[in-house]
Scaffold this motif. Structure first.
Motif, mmCIF file in Angstrom:
data_model
loop_
_atom_site.group_PDB
_atom_site.id
_atom_site.type_symbol
_atom_site.label_atom_id
_atom_site.label_comp_id
_atom_site.label_asym_id
_atom_site.label_seq_id
_atom_site.Cartn_x
_atom_site.Cartn_y
_atom_site.Cartn_z
ATOM 1 N N VAL A 73 0.842 -1.201 0.000
ATOM 2 C CA VAL A 73 0.000 0.000 0.000
ATOM 3 C C VAL A 73 0.875 1.248 0.000
ATOM 4 O O VAL A 73 0.633 2.206 -0.741
ATOM 5 N N LEU A 74 1.944 1.230 0.805
ATOM 6 C CA LEU A 74 2.822 2.400 0.873
ATOM 7 C C LEU A 74 3.523 2.651 -0.458
ATOM 8 O O LEU A 74 3.779 3.799 -0.826
ATOM 9 N N VAL A 75 3.851 1.561 -1.183
ATOM 10 C CA VAL A 75 4.604 1.755 -2.414
ATOM 11 C C VAL A 75 3.676 2.032 -3.595
ATOM 12 O O VAL A 75 3.921 2.933 -4.392
ATOM 13 N N PHE A 76 2.578 1.261 -3.728
ATOM 14 C CA PHE A 76 1.780 1.342 -4.951
ATOM 15 C C PHE A 76 0.556 2.239 -4.819
ATOM 16 O O PHE A 76 0.082 2.756 -5.813
ATOM 17 N N ALA A 77 -0.010 2.363 -3.636
ATOM 18 C CA ALA A 77 -1.250 3.140 -3.507
ATOM 19 C C ALA A 77 -1.154 4.000 -2.259
ATOM 20 O O ALA A 77 -1.915 3.837 -1.316
ATOM 21 N N ASN A 78 -0.170 4.890 -2.267
ATOM 22 C CA ASN A 78 0.128 5.625 -1.044
ATOM 23 C C ASN A 78 -1.012 6.567 -0.663
ATOM 24 O O ASN A 78 -1.332 7.492 -1.419
ATOM 25 N N PRO A 79 -1.626 6.345 0.495
ATOM 26 C CA PRO A 79 -2.718 7.242 0.895
ATOM 27 C C PRO A 79 -2.199 8.574 1.458
ATOM 28 O O PRO A 79 -2.946 9.546 1.537
ATOM 29 N N LEU A 80 -0.910 8.601 1.844
ATOM 30 C CA LEU A 80 -0.382 9.805 2.493
ATOM 31 C C LEU A 80 -0.133 10.928 1.502
ATOM 32 O O LEU A 80 -0.236 12.105 1.851
ATOM 33 N N VAL A 81 0.179 10.571 0.248
ATOM 34 C CA VAL A 81 0.435 11.605 -0.755
ATOM 35 C C VAL A 81 -0.828 12.426 -1.001
ATOM 36 O O VAL A 81 -0.784 13.633 -1.214
#
Lengths: 84, 252
Positions: A73-81
């Protein structure tokens, strides 16, 4: 600048998340070792021991899989960006 | 070197209800559903009692193996779930192995494995209500004290989540690792070939031939079989667990 910090921190976080791979590794190694002992003691129960061991290994794996999902999730679909 | 790891592509949109997006996953599932149904119908065509044909023998072996597995895990009361378990196994296995036919494995999509897990969850809750009654079902959440109600709810909800994530994670990790190795082999062959002064020859990723077969053997064959086996085992164990109260009452 903020974006760069978030991206770098996400990459580091994804790497750190995969430290969780230690746990399943130890657990599965333990299970396999015990299964070897069991086969040595009772070779005739080999097929049953094998299926039980695989089942236990699969269950022990789940923490590692959670870490993998978080890293993915952090690499491909980062919610933080999206929060920037 | 370009590595492209992405989710399932949207192939087309059905223009009803504001547009339903049909992704690669759904189309793959349709294809495999047709194949599985066709093979199943072909296997059971003109069955005989005596002097059986080879394909009937194959069908009988498959059904007997399935029944034995379900009988060993769930006991006699669980035998009525054998068709569902078999369907789940074949659907999951074909989904994970479809990578070797060039499809994107549809079990590498969390929606598909979540659907599998949701069926298991509904089945366990339904069996629990059926075997111990609505009152007993509510009471099972209050054990050992009503104080633990939230924890019991969480642990019940965590079961389908963990089943779904386990299957999805394994297959998805396989696709990611395979894509990374393909990328690495492409750049490695570019390095090996860089002494040839020809741009076309330099761009041939010759190392990609053969070497990834080892990965395919593990991720596609072993991983697909293991995950299908494990999701069936977990479904059987949880459903049998929910039915266990019924058996205990029958004995007593």
């Amino acid at each position: 600048m903020e974006r760069a910090i978030v991206l770098a921190a996400s990459a580091i976080g994804a790497g750190i998340a995969l430290i969780a791979g230690l746990g399943p590794g130890i657990g599965q190694g333990f299970a396999a070792g015990k299964a070897c002992e069991a086969v040595g003691r009772q070779p005739e129960a080999m097929s049953q021991i094998r299926s039980t061991m695989l089942f236990g290994c699969a269950l022990a794996e789940s923490t590692g899989i959670y870490a993998l999902v978080i890293a993915a999730v952090l690499v491909f679909a980062n919610p933080l960006v999206g929060l920037l | 070197m370009d590595i492209n790891i992405q989710g399932p592509k949207i192939l087309f949109t059905i223009p009803v209800l504001g547009g339903i997006e049909i992704s690669e996953t759904v189309v793959c599932q349709w294809i495999f559903m047709v194949i599985i149904i066709a093979v199943a119908l072909w296997l059971v065509r003109d069955m005989k009692r005596k002097s059986i044909s080879g394909k009937q023998a194959a069908a009988e072996i498959i059904v007997n193996m399935l029944n034995k597995l379900v009988l060993d895990t769930m006991g006699k009361t669980g035998l009525k779930y054998a068709p569902y378990i078999g369907t789940l196994f074949i659907m999951s296995f074909m989904g994970s192995i479809s990578g070797i036919f060039g499809f994107r494995p549809y079990t590498a999509n969390i929606a598909v494995t979540a659907a599998f897990a949701l069926v298991t969850f509904v089945m366990t809750q339904y069996m629990s209500i059926k075997s111990s009654g609505l009152k007993g079902w509510v009471k099972s959440y209050m054990e050992p004290t009503p104080l633990l109600l939230p924890l019991n709810i969480i642990s019940n909800l965590a079961t389908p989540v963990s089943i779904a994530f386990r299957h999805f994670g394994n297959i998805f990790a396989g696709t990611v690792v395979t894509a990374l190795v393909y990328g690495a082999l492409a750049s490695l062959s570019a390095v090996v070939l860089q002494w040839i002064p020809n741009a076309f020859i330099n761009s041939i990723p010759f190392l990609q031939v053969g070497i990834p077969a080892v990965l395919s053997l593990y991720f596609d064959w072993f991983g697909a079989f293991m995950q299908a086996y494990i999701i069936c085992m977990l479904t059987m164990v949880f459903v049998a667990d929910a039915c266990a109260v019924e058996d205990a009452q029958n004995v007593a």
